[in-house]
Design a protein around this motif. Sequence first.
Motif, mmCIF file in Angstrom:
data_model
loop_
_atom_site.group_PDB
_atom_site.id
_atom_site.type_symbol
_atom_site.label_atom_id
_atom_site.label_comp_id
_atom_site.label_asym_id
_atom_site.label_seq_id
_atom_site.Cartn_x
_atom_site.Cartn_y
_atom_site.Cartn_z
ATOM 1 N N ASP A 26 0.810 -1.219 0.000
ATOM 2 C CA ASP A 26 0.000 0.000 0.000
ATOM 3 C C ASP A 26 0.844 1.270 0.000
ATOM 4 O O ASP A 26 0.342 2.355 0.265
ATOM 5 C CB ASP A 26 -0.931 0.002 1.212
ATOM 6 C CG ASP A 26 -0.168 -0.023 2.537
ATOM 7 O OD1 ASP A 26 1.077 -0.059 2.531
ATOM 8 O OD2 ASP A 26 -0.837 -0.027 3.587
ATOM 9 N N GLY A 27 2.139 1.138 -0.291
ATOM 10 C CA GLY A 27 3.031 2.304 -0.295
ATOM 11 C C GLY A 27 3.734 2.525 1.034
ATOM 12 O O GLY A 27 4.539 3.434 1.160
ATOM 13 N N SER A 28 3.443 1.672 2.027
ATOM 14 C CA SER A 28 4.118 1.776 3.322
ATOM 15 C C SER A 28 5.608 1.510 3.156
ATOM 16 O O SER A 28 6.009 0.697 2.324
ATOM 17 C CB SER A 28 3.566 0.738 4.302
ATOM 18 O OG SER A 28 2.195 0.883 4.484
ATOM 19 N N LYS A 29 6.415 2.160 3.973
ATOM 20 C CA LYS A 29 7.857 1.905 3.966
ATOM 21 C C LYS A 29 8.160 0.828 4.997
ATOM 22 O O LYS A 29 7.719 0.914 6.143
ATOM 23 C CB LYS A 29 8.630 3.181 4.260
ATOM 24 C CG LYS A 29 8.497 4.185 3.138
ATOM 25 C CD LYS A 29 9.280 5.432 3.399
ATOM 26 C CE LYS A 29 9.104 6.376 2.222
ATOM 27 N NZ LYS A 29 9.798 7.637 2.436
ATOM 28 N N VAL A 30 8.882 -0.199 4.544
ATOM 29 C CA VAL A 30 9.275 -1.318 5.399
ATOM 30 C C VAL A 30 10.760 -1.591 5.189
ATOM 31 O O VAL A 30 11.353 -1.120 4.214
ATOM 32 C CB VAL A 30 8.440 -2.585 5.099
ATOM 33 C CG1 VAL A 30 6.974 -2.354 5.404
ATOM 34 C CG2 VAL A 30 8.631 -3.049 3.666
ATOM 35 N N THR A 31 11.359 -2.348 6.079
ATOM 36 C CA THR A 31 12.746 -2.753 5.926
ATOM 37 C C THR A 31 12.772 -4.045 5.126
ATOM 38 O O THR A 31 12.094 -5.006 5.492
ATOM 39 C CB THR A 31 13.414 -2.959 7.297
ATOM 40 O OG1 THR A 31 13.338 -1.725 8.025
ATOM 41 C CG2 THR A 31 14.873 -3.351 7.143
ATOM 42 N N ILE A 32 13.522 -4.053 4.015
ATOM 43 C CA ILE A 32 13.588 -5.238 3.163
ATOM 44 C C ILE A 32 15.016 -5.740 3.049
ATOM 45 O O ILE A 32 15.973 -4.984 3.194
ATOM 46 C CB ILE A 32 12.991 -4.981 1.764
ATOM 47 C CG1 ILE A 32 13.708 -3.834 1.048
ATOM 48 C CG2 ILE A 32 11.503 -4.719 1.857
ATOM 49 C CD1 ILE A 32 13.243 -3.605 -0.382
ATOM 50 N N TYR B 87 6.828 -0.508 -1.867
ATOM 51 C CA TYR B 87 6.250 -1.122 -3.059
ATOM 52 C C TYR B 87 5.426 -0.073 -3.791
ATOM 53 O O TYR B 87 4.514 0.524 -3.229
ATOM 54 C CB TYR B 87 5.354 -2.307 -2.680
ATOM 55 C CG TYR B 87 4.887 -3.082 -3.893
ATOM 56 C CD1 TYR B 87 5.659 -4.107 -4.417
ATOM 57 C CD2 TYR B 87 3.692 -2.767 -4.525
ATOM 58 C CE1 TYR B 87 5.251 -4.822 -5.537
ATOM 59 C CE2 TYR B 87 3.273 -3.464 -5.643
ATOM 60 C CZ TYR B 87 4.062 -4.483 -6.139
ATOM 61 O OH TYR B 87 3.663 -5.174 -7.268
ATOM 62 N N ARG B 88 5.773 0.156 -5.055
ATOM 63 C CA ARG B 88 4.999 1.064 -5.902
ATOM 64 C C ARG B 88 5.371 0.814 -7.355
ATOM 65 O O ARG B 88 6.418 0.247 -7.645
ATOM 66 C CB ARG B 88 5.233 2.524 -5.514
ATOM 67 C CG ARG B 88 6.645 2.982 -5.623
ATOM 68 C CD ARG B 88 6.753 4.458 -5.199
ATOM 69 N NE ARG B 88 8.107 4.830 -4.948
ATOM 70 C CZ ARG B 88 9.048 4.933 -5.882
ATOM 71 N NH1 ARG B 88 8.771 4.691 -7.124
ATOM 72 N NH2 ARG B 88 10.273 5.275 -5.556
#
Length: 67
Positions: free
Chosen positions: A13-19, A35-36
Amino acid sequence: MAERKSIESAPKDGSKVTILWKDGDGVVNESIGQYRDGGWWVYTDSDTQKKVDPTSWRPASGDDDDQ
């Protein structure tokens, strides 16, 4: 620190996460990603973004329930 999760379960949903992802040299990197536009993107420096293929994720720092 929160446990890593399969990338398939990451929010899109455009959230920022640690990948966690590997670069072209096979070096594993940990970055804040988002994710975008049909893929995962990270900043490689303050002006440059790169599309990557992450293997796992966890909430971005500061979003952990463990704190």
